[in-house]
Scaffold this motif. Structure first.
Motif, short mmCIF file in Angstrom:
data_model
loop_
_atom_site.label_atom_id
_atom_site.label_comp_id
_atom_site.label_asym_id
_atom_site.label_seq_id
_atom_site.Cartn_x
_atom_site.Cartn_y
_atom_site.Cartn_z
N VAL A 1 1.05 -1.36 0.11
CA VAL A 1 0.19 0.05 -0.04
C VAL A 1 0.90 1.09 -0.14
N VAL A 2 0.24 2.37 -0.52
CA VAL A 2 0.98 3.44 -0.34
C VAL A 2 0.51 4.58 0.70
N CYS A 3 1.29 4.88 1.39
CA CYS A 3 1.24 5.70 2.77
C CYS A 3 1.94 6.93 2.86
N VAL A 4 1.17 7.92 3.54
CA VAL A 4 1.87 9.26 3.90
C VAL A 4 2.65 8.67 5.28
N THR A 5 3.83 9.04 5.06
CA THR A 5 4.48 8.46 6.22
C THR A 5 5.15 9.80 7.22
N ASN A 6 4.81 10.85 6.85
CA ASN A 6 5.40 11.98 7.83
C ASN A 6 4.41 12.80 8.28
#
Length: 110
Positions: A64-69
């Protein structure tokens, strides 16, 4: 319009779902999801309102693609550390986005 520098501020990274648990305390149906981003980020967790299209079994092993910040966000007694991304279907339920081929965990979208 945004600048390239604005876009670079958002860390969109791919990871593999390694653990999923029910989240019965959530106001809307949701899963507790753990995503492995490899080193140096490791495993991060979130709650995700993705129960319309996904079971725990279909999520495990999925990239999956995630916003990590984003800063961590307290959701009840659960601390969400990332945001899993997706698009709404015609009924507004989330359809996840991810690579169509396996890529290294932690790879950043560009």
């Amino acid at each position: 319009m945004i600048s390239w520098e604005d876009f670079e501020k958002v860390e969109l990274r791919v990871g593999t779902v390694v653990r999923v648990e029910p989240f019965p305390e959530a106001r809307k149906p949701a899963w507790k999801v753990w995503v492995d981003f490899g080193e140096p980020l490791g495993v991060k967790k979130t709650s995700a309102q993705i129960t319309a299209h996904y079971t725990a079994e279909t999520l495990i092993g999925r990239q999956v693609v995630c916003v990590t910040n984003f800063p961590p966000k307290q959701i009840g007694k659960f601390l969400s550390e990332i945001l899993i991304t997706g698009f709404p279907d015609e009924q507004g339920a989330v359809v996840l986005i991810g690579p169509d081929q396996s890529v290294p965990n932690g790879a950043r979208l560009f």
